[in-house]
Design a protein around this motif. Structure first.
Motif, PDB file in Angstrom:
ATOM      1  N   GLN A   8       0.844  -1.188   0.000  1.00 61.43           N
ATOM      2  CA  GLN A   8       0.000   0.000   0.000  1.00 61.43           C
ATOM      3  C   GLN A   8       0.883   1.243   0.000  1.00 61.43           C
ATOM      4  O   GLN A   8       1.964   1.251   0.586  1.00 61.43           O
ATOM      5  CB  GLN A   8      -0.884   0.036   1.248  1.00 61.43           C
ATOM      6  CG  GLN A   8      -1.837  -1.117   1.366  1.00 61.43           C
ATOM      7  CD  GLN A   8      -2.667  -1.049   2.638  1.00 61.43           C
ATOM      8  OE1 GLN A   8      -2.320  -0.366   3.600  1.00 61.43           O
ATOM      9  NE2 GLN A   8      -3.776  -1.768   2.629  1.00 61.43           N
ATOM     10  N   VAL A   9       0.400   2.292  -0.655  1.00 61.98           N
ATOM     11  CA  VAL A   9       1.092   3.581  -0.689  1.00 61.98           C
ATOM     12  C   VAL A   9       0.046   4.676  -0.577  1.00 61.98           C
ATOM     13  O   VAL A   9      -0.982   4.622  -1.247  1.00 61.98           O
ATOM     14  CB  VAL A   9       1.882   3.771  -2.007  1.00 61.98           C
ATOM     15  CG1 VAL A   9       2.486   5.166  -2.080  1.00 61.98           C
ATOM     16  CG2 VAL A   9       2.954   2.717  -2.165  1.00 61.98           C
ATOM     17  N   GLU A  10       0.308   5.677   0.269  1.00 62.38           N
ATOM     18  CA  GLU A  10      -0.522   6.882   0.297  1.00 62.38           C
ATOM     19  C   GLU A  10       0.159   7.907  -0.591  1.00 62.38           C
ATOM     20  O   GLU A  10       1.326   8.234  -0.389  1.00 62.38           O
ATOM     21  CB  GLU A  10      -0.646   7.428   1.717  1.00 62.38           C
ATOM     22  CG  GLU A  10      -1.653   6.682   2.551  1.00 62.38           C
ATOM     23  CD  GLU A  10      -1.836   7.318   3.917  1.00 62.38           C
ATOM     24  OE1 GLU A  10      -1.833   8.566   4.026  1.00 62.38           O
ATOM     25  OE2 GLU A  10      -1.976   6.549   4.870  1.00 62.38           O
ATOM     26  N   SER A  11      -0.567   8.401  -1.573  1.00 60.51           N
ATOM     27  CA  SER A  11      -0.006   9.367  -2.514  1.00 60.51           C
ATOM     28  C   SER A  11      -0.414  10.780  -2.117  1.00 60.51           C
ATOM     29  O   SER A  11      -1.519  11.003  -1.641  1.00 60.51           O
ATOM     30  CB  SER A  11      -0.505   9.073  -3.928  1.00 60.51           C
ATOM     31  OG  SER A  11      -0.047  10.064  -4.810  1.00 60.51           O
ATOM     32  N   HIS A  12       0.514  11.710  -2.347  1.00 65.98           N
ATOM     33  CA  HIS A  12       0.221  13.106  -2.037  1.00 65.98           C
ATOM     34  C   HIS A  12       0.494  14.018  -3.222  1.00 65.98           C
ATOM     35  O   HIS A  12       0.608  15.227  -3.049  1.00 65.98           O
ATOM     36  CB  HIS A  12       1.046  13.550  -0.823  1.00 65.98           C
ATOM     37  CG  HIS A  12       0.778  12.720   0.392  1.00 65.98           C
ATOM     38  ND1 HIS A  12      -0.401  12.776   1.091  1.00 65.98           N
ATOM     39  CD2 HIS A  12       1.527  11.780   1.013  1.00 65.98           C
ATOM     40  CE1 HIS A  12      -0.357  11.918   2.098  1.00 65.98           C
ATOM     41  NE2 HIS A  12       0.793  11.298   2.073  1.00 65.98           N
ATOM     42  N   SER A  13       0.610  13.415  -4.431  1.00 68.19           N
ATOM     43  CA  SER A  13       0.851  14.261  -5.606  1.00 68.19           C
ATOM     44  C   SER A  13       0.397  13.558  -6.884  1.00 68.19           C
ATOM     45  O   SER A  13       0.338  12.330  -6.947  1.00 68.19           O
ATOM     46  CB  SER A  13       2.342  14.591  -5.721  1.00 68.19           C
ATOM     47  OG  SER A  13       3.070  13.475  -6.162  1.00 68.19           O
ATOM     48  N   ASP A  14       0.096  14.359  -7.881  1.00 71.04           N
ATOM     49  CA  ASP A  14      -0.288  13.814  -9.186  1.00 71.04           C
ATOM     50  C   ASP A  14       0.876  13.063  -9.830  1.00 71.04           C
ATOM     51  O   ASP A  14       0.668  12.065 -10.505  1.00 71.04           O
ATOM     52  CB  ASP A  14      -0.770  14.931 -10.119  1.00 71.04           C
ATOM     53  CG  ASP A  14      -2.123  15.495  -9.698  1.00 71.04           C
ATOM     54  OD1 ASP A  14      -2.877  14.791  -8.980  1.00 71.04           O
ATOM     55  OD2 ASP A  14      -2.428  16.642 -10.079  1.00 71.04           O
ATOM     56  N   ASP A  15       2.101  13.568  -9.634  1.00 77.56           N
ATOM     57  CA  ASP A  15       3.274  12.879 -10.184  1.00 77.56           C
ATOM     58  C   ASP A  15       3.387  11.472  -9.614  1.00 77.56           C
ATOM     59  O   ASP A  15       3.641  10.513 -10.344  1.00 77.56           O
ATOM     60  CB  ASP A  15       4.563  13.654  -9.903  1.00 77.56           C
ATOM     61  CG  ASP A  15       4.689  14.909 -10.753  1.00 77.56           C
ATOM     62  OD1 ASP A  15       4.007  14.996 -11.802  1.00 77.56           O
ATOM     63  OD2 ASP A  15       5.469  15.799 -10.360  1.00 77.56           O
ATOM     64  N   ARG A  23       0.737   9.171 -11.099  1.00 79.34           N
ATOM     65  CA  ARG A  23       1.124   8.668 -12.425  1.00 79.34           C
ATOM     66  C   ARG A  23       2.152   7.549 -12.313  1.00 79.34           C
ATOM     67  O   ARG A  23       2.056   6.542 -13.009  1.00 79.34           O
ATOM     68  CB  ARG A  23       1.659   9.811 -13.295  1.00 79.34           C
ATOM     69  CG  ARG A  23       0.556  10.683 -13.868  1.00 79.34           C
ATOM     70  CD  ARG A  23       1.066  11.662 -14.900  1.00 79.34           C
ATOM     71  NE  ARG A  23       1.875  12.734 -14.324  1.00 79.34           N
ATOM     72  CZ  ARG A  23       1.380  13.806 -13.725  1.00 79.34           C
ATOM     73  NH1 ARG A  23       0.074  13.952 -13.615  1.00 79.34           N
ATOM     74  NH2 ARG A  23       2.180  14.738 -13.249  1.00 79.34           N
ATOM     75  N   LEU A  24       3.129   7.724 -11.441  1.00 80.73           N
ATOM     76  CA  LEU A  24       4.142   6.690 -11.239  1.00 80.73           C
ATOM     77  C   LEU A  24       3.507   5.402 -10.726  1.00 80.73           C
ATOM     78  O   LEU A  24       3.817   4.309 -11.206  1.00 80.73           O
ATOM     79  CB  LEU A  24       5.216   7.177 -10.259  1.00 80.73           C
ATOM     80  CG  LEU A  24       6.377   6.249 -10.052  1.00 80.73           C
ATOM     81  CD1 LEU A  24       7.669   7.038  -9.920  1.00 80.73           C
ATOM     82  CD2 LEU A  24       6.187   5.387  -8.845  1.00 80.73           C
ATOM     83  N   LEU A  25       2.599   5.527  -9.756  1.00 79.94           N
ATOM     84  CA  LEU A  25       1.937   4.349  -9.192  1.00 79.94           C
ATOM     85  C   LEU A  25       1.098   3.634 -10.248  1.00 79.94           C
ATOM     86  O   LEU A  25       1.092   2.403 -10.309  1.00 79.94           O
ATOM     87  CB  LEU A  25       1.082   4.742  -7.985  1.00 79.94           C
ATOM     88  CG  LEU A  25       1.869   5.209  -6.759  1.00 79.94           C
ATOM     89  CD1 LEU A  25       0.919   5.807  -5.720  1.00 79.94           C
ATOM     90  CD2 LEU A  25       2.682   4.082  -6.155  1.00 79.94           C
ATOM     91  N   CYS A  38      -5.761   2.731  -7.310  1.00 77.97           N
ATOM     92  CA  CYS A  38      -6.283   3.598  -6.261  1.00 77.97           C
ATOM     93  C   CYS A  38      -7.509   2.932  -5.636  1.00 77.97           C
ATOM     94  O   CYS A  38      -8.537   2.766  -6.283  1.00 77.97           O
ATOM     95  CB  CYS A  38      -6.643   4.972  -6.815  1.00 77.97           C
ATOM     96  SG  CYS A  38      -7.150   6.131  -5.530  1.00 77.97           S
ATOM     97  N   LYS A  39      -7.390   2.536  -4.383  1.00 77.05           N
ATOM     98  CA  LYS A  39      -8.484   1.848  -3.680  1.00 77.05           C
ATOM     99  C   LYS A  39      -9.349   2.803  -2.872  1.00 77.05           C
ATOM    100  O   LYS A  39     -10.484   2.491  -2.557  1.00 77.05           O
ATOM    101  CB  LYS A  39      -7.912   0.780  -2.728  1.00 77.05           C
ATOM    102  CG  LYS A  39      -7.269  -0.387  -3.428  1.00 77.05           C
ATOM    103  CD  LYS A  39      -8.288  -1.258  -4.099  1.00 77.05           C
ATOM    104  CE  LYS A  39      -7.620  -2.479  -4.678  1.00 77.05           C
ATOM    105  NZ  LYS A  39      -8.492  -3.448  -5.211  1.00 77.05           N
ATOM    106  N   ASP A  40      -8.782   3.954  -2.482  1.00 77.01           N
ATOM    107  CA  ASP A  40      -9.520   4.907  -1.669  1.00 77.01           C
ATOM    108  C   ASP A  40      -9.092   6.315  -2.080  1.00 77.01           C
ATOM    109  O   ASP A  40      -8.027   6.787  -1.674  1.00 77.01           O
ATOM    110  CB  ASP A  40      -9.233   4.666  -0.181  1.00 77.01           C
ATOM    111  CG  ASP A  40     -10.068   5.540   0.742  1.00 77.01           C
ATOM    112  OD1 ASP A  40     -10.484   6.641   0.325  1.00 77.01           O
ATOM    113  OD2 ASP A  40     -10.277   5.130   1.898  1.00 77.01           O
ATOM    114  N   SER A  79      -6.340   8.773  -0.672  1.00 74.44           N
ATOM    115  CA  SER A  79      -5.289   8.594  -1.688  1.00 74.44           C
ATOM    116  C   SER A  79      -4.487   7.326  -1.431  1.00 74.44           C
ATOM    117  O   SER A  79      -3.260   7.315  -1.512  1.00 74.44           O
ATOM    118  CB  SER A  79      -4.364   9.805  -1.719  1.00 74.44           C
ATOM    119  OG  SER A  79      -5.063  10.946  -2.131  1.00 74.44           O
ATOM    120  N   LEU A  80      -5.194   6.242  -1.114  1.00 76.88           N
ATOM    121  CA  LEU A  80      -4.558   4.960  -0.824  1.00 76.88           C
ATOM    122  C   LEU A  80      -4.501   4.107  -2.089  1.00 76.88           C
ATOM    123  O   LEU A  80      -5.532   3.819  -2.698  1.00 76.88           O
ATOM    124  CB  LEU A  80      -5.313   4.209   0.271  1.00 76.88           C
ATOM    125  CG  LEU A  80      -4.702   2.866   0.675  1.00 76.88           C
ATOM    126  CD1 LEU A  80      -3.353   3.086   1.354  1.00 76.88           C
ATOM    127  CD2 LEU A  80      -5.642   2.117   1.609  1.00 76.88           C
TER     128      LEU A  80
END
Length: 108
Positions: free
Chosen positions: A74-81, A84-86, A93-95, A99-100
């Motif tokens: 799992q990764v929490e994302s905090h950016s659009d960049d 895109r990488l994920l 994106c599960k949540d 942003s999980l």
């Protein structure tokens, strides 16, 4: 590049170093969420790691997860960049509210 697991473990979290030729290139934490599920936290890479290098770091972590028998990252994302990488690395994106993002590790 390769991953070196640190002996330190605290509250279900374990630290790792990303190295190339014995030189530290970055670090991250895998935090236990539940059986077989780990959250990737505090990923840091040195400034001289290229964007392609960051993709390779994710591939390295995903391969490591498979070797260790982890079934989901799992990764929490905090950016659009990062989003895109994920997406490129096959995370889903599960949540959206939190942003999980998750990656189902295939353990053959």
């Amino acid at each position: 590049m390769y991953i070196e697991k640190l002996a330190l473990k605290h509250n279900g979290e374990c630290g790792y170093l990303i190295k190339r030729d014995n030189e530290e290139m970055g670090s991250f934490i895998l935090a236990e969420q539940k059986q077989g599920v780990k959250k990737l936290r505090q990923l840091q890479v040195s400034g001289d790691v290229s964007k392609a290098g960051v993709l390779y770091v994710f591939e390295l972590i995903q391969s490591y997860a498979k070797e260790e028998g982890i079934r989901e990252l799992q990764v929490e994302s905090h950016s659009d960049d990062l989003n895109r990488l994920l997406t490129h690395q096959q995370f889903v994106c599960k949540d959206e509210q939190q942003s999980l993002w998750t990656y189902d590790v295939i353990n053959n």
